[in-house]
Design a protein around this motif. Structure first.
Motif, mmCIF file in Angstrom:
data_model
loop_
_atom_site.group_PDB
_atom_site.id
_atom_site.type_symbol
_atom_site.label_atom_id
_atom_site.label_comp_id
_atom_site.label_asym_id
_atom_site.label_seq_id
_atom_site.Cartn_x
_atom_site.Cartn_y
_atom_site.Cartn_z
ATOM 1 N N GLY A 135 0.854 -1.179 0.000
ATOM 2 C CA GLY A 135 0.000 0.000 0.000
ATOM 3 C C GLY A 135 0.888 1.226 0.000
ATOM 4 O O GLY A 135 2.117 1.132 -0.039
ATOM 5 N N VAL A 136 0.261 2.394 0.071
ATOM 6 C CA VAL A 136 1.032 3.619 0.038
ATOM 7 C C VAL A 136 0.655 4.473 1.249
ATOM 8 O O VAL A 136 -0.475 4.436 1.727
ATOM 9 N N SER A 137 1.638 5.198 1.775
ATOM 10 C CA SER A 137 1.418 6.055 2.938
ATOM 11 C C SER A 137 1.428 7.502 2.470
ATOM 12 O O SER A 137 2.389 7.934 1.823
ATOM 13 N N LEU A 138 0.354 8.241 2.774
ATOM 14 C CA LEU A 138 0.257 9.620 2.293
ATOM 15 C C LEU A 138 0.369 10.615 3.444
ATOM 16 O O LEU A 138 -0.249 10.436 4.494
ATOM 17 N N PRO A 139 1.157 11.684 3.238
ATOM 18 C CA PRO A 139 1.362 12.670 4.291
ATOM 19 C C PRO A 139 0.142 13.584 4.444
ATOM 20 O O PRO A 139 -0.842 13.441 3.717
ATOM 21 N N ILE A 140 0.215 14.514 5.368
ATOM 22 C CA ILE A 140 -0.809 15.549 5.512
ATOM 23 C C ILE A 140 -0.490 16.624 4.472
ATOM 24 O O ILE A 140 0.658 17.074 4.385
ATOM 25 N N TYR A 141 -1.472 16.961 3.635
ATOM 26 C CA TYR A 141 -1.277 18.027 2.646
ATOM 27 C C TYR A 141 -2.025 19.269 3.119
ATOM 28 O O TYR A 141 -3.017 19.163 3.846
ATOM 29 N N ASP A 142 -1.568 20.450 2.690
ATOM 30 C CA ASP A 142 -2.267 21.683 3.067
ATOM 31 C C ASP A 142 -3.684 21.681 2.510
ATOM 32 O O ASP A 142 -4.598 22.244 3.099
ATOM 33 N N ASP A 143 -3.836 21.025 1.336
ATOM 34 C CA ASP A 143 -5.115 21.022 0.669
ATOM 35 C C ASP A 143 -5.652 19.588 0.610
ATOM 36 O O ASP A 143 -5.014 18.698 0.048
ATOM 37 N N ALA A 144 -6.821 19.371 1.213
ATOM 38 C CA ALA A 144 -7.388 18.019 1.271
ATOM 39 C C ALA A 144 -7.697 17.463 -0.128
ATOM 40 O O ALA A 144 -7.693 16.251 -0.328
ATOM 41 N N GLN A 145 -7.954 18.356 -1.091
ATOM 42 C CA GLN A 145 -8.215 17.892 -2.461
ATOM 43 C C GLN A 145 -6.993 17.164 -3.018
ATOM 44 O O GLN A 145 -7.105 16.215 -3.773
ATOM 45 N N LYS A 146 -5.834 17.659 -2.624
ATOM 46 C CA LYS A 146 -4.585 17.035 -3.082
ATOM 47 C C LYS A 146 -4.498 15.591 -2.554
ATOM 48 O O LYS A 146 -4.081 14.678 -3.263
ATOM 49 N N LEU A 147 -4.916 15.412 -1.301
ATOM 50 C CA LEU A 147 -4.913 14.070 -0.702
ATOM 51 C C LEU A 147 -5.824 13.137 -1.495
ATOM 52 O O LEU A 147 -5.459 11.999 -1.797
ATOM 53 N N LEU A 148 -7.000 13.653 -1.837
ATOM 54 C CA LEU A 148 -7.956 12.867 -2.619
ATOM 55 C C LEU A 148 -7.363 12.474 -3.976
ATOM 56 O O LEU A 148 -7.451 11.318 -4.397
#
Ligand code: OSB
Ligand code: MG
Length: 372
Positions: A135-148
């Motif tokens: 799987g992949v681990s994603l950091p906290i982004y300033d913009d939640a859309q970027k996370l999506l």
């Protein structure tokens, strides 16, 4: 027989991260990675001490790791001449803590022995799988859309799990967004110790979302509190920072502090302890998976090898080289199949070769130690 190892090199290299990795305790930007080469009989064994630059994940830093390796671990290794990787591990435990520093040397010695007997490291470790789910681990982004966007992108590539980092101010909304926009998402969250039992309502609310697991919500020493939290919620808890050796794993099993354990070769001081935790967990019905520390291809290859043991039953935090690096330090990068797996290679040792030209280019400091 005389001791076969005559030289150990410590390389400090600068391999740029594609993006900063922000988690609840801080942001990992570019860092100096520590690679270790154990040499003898014409064979090089490779390991990595995957420390962070700052003491916010555990007590170690790049500087403390170099200090422990150079002033204690390597001198002790040459003085005592351990004949097996397990003996090296137990010897290095004379040094209290400092697991990530010690892991690099211990794992290099495992690679050396596997190459010496001509076996792929995963078989030498007792692994039984020829491919591992990832799987992949994603950091906290300033913009939640970027996370999506990032989550959709990696699901499209085949990754079998999305792990997102959470922390106060970046928690329920992120889970809600991902679960509402991608209902089938295999999602887990990792808090890196950012909460206390006072936040119990947050974790109760998260029961509404069927998470694969919640990783390390509370502080590392809080085995009692994790047990209390687990009693009050449905989502399974997974421990990372809390488990640095098999004794911690036994206590957590006894107290029912978690249902799952993230085994990081770095955090537990290498493969010997990883195997012990794996076996203890199996005997207590606790499934495990392999976590990561943004390793270069060297540490990544070691993580792939340990993840072939039978009780690694959840997708591992082991992504392709191109998840973090434009160009990895190994000649052929780690790749992930469309099914979200990494295939093992049957080459002796870790199965990947160091790109010596690139290594030379990126090395900012090299120290050589020779047997007395
Ligand atoms: O808690 O699992 C963690 C990275 C740095 C420090 C701590 C953690 C992580 C990750 C990255 O989640 C996992 C990986 O290497 O892909
Ligand atoms: Mg974690």
């Amino acid at each position: 027989m005389s001791f076969p190892i005559d030289e150990i090199n410590i390389y400090t290299v600068r391999l740029e991260l594609k993006e900063p990795f922000r988690v609840s305790f801080g942001t990992v930007e570019n860092r100096n990675q520590i690679l270790i080469e154990v040499k003898g009989q014409g064979i090089s064994g490779w390991g990595e001490s995957a420390v962070l630059p700052f003491p916010f994940y555990n007590a170690e830093t790049t500087t403390t790791a170099l200090h422990i390796l150079e002033d204690y671990a390597i001198p002790l290794f040459f003085k005592t001449k351990p004949s097996t990787p397990e003996a090296a591990h137990d010897l290095l435990n004379k040094i209290v803590g400092n697991h990530i520093a010690k892991a690099g040397l211990e794992m290099a010695y495992w690679d050396w022995h596997a190459k010496r007997v001509g076996l792929p490291l995963y078989r030498f470790l007792g692994g039984t799988k020829t491919s591992v789910p990832v799987g992949v681990s994603l950091p906290i982004y300033d913009d939640a859309q970027k996370l999506l966007e990032r989550a959709s992108h990696f699901l499209g590539e085949g990754y079998q799990k999305i792990k997102i980092k959470i922390g106060p101010g970046n928690d329920r909304e992120l889970v809600k967004l991902l679960k509402s926009r991608i209902p089938s998402i295999p999602l887990m969250i990792d808090a890196n110790s950012a909460y206390t039992l006072d936040d119990i309502n947050l974790f109760r609310e998260l029961d509404e979302y069927d998470l694969m697991m919640i990783e390390q919500p509370l502080r590392e020493g809080d085995l009692f509190d994790h047990a209390e939290l687990q009693r009050q919620i449905k989502n399974p808890l997974c421990l990372d920072e809390s488990i640095v050796d098999v004794h911690d794993a036994r206590d957590a099993a006894q107290l029912k502090s978690c249902k799952i354990i993230n085994i990081k070769t770095a955090r537990v001081g290498g493969h010997t302890e990883a195997k012990r935790i794996h076996d203890l967990a199996a005997s207590r019905n606790i499934g495990v998976w392999c976590g990561g520390m943004l390793e270069t291809g060297i540490g990544r290859a070691h993580n792939i090898a340990i993840a072939t043991l039978p009780n690694f039953v959840y997708p591992n935090d082991i992504s392709a080289s191109d998840r973090y690096y434009e160009r990895d330090i190994i000649t052929a990068p780690v790749t992930v199949t469309r099914e979200g797996t990494i295939r093992l290679t049957e080459k002796p040792g870790i199965g990947y070769d160091v790109d010596s030209v690139l290594l030379q280019k990126l090395t900012t400091r090299k120290k050589t130690f020779v047997a007395q």
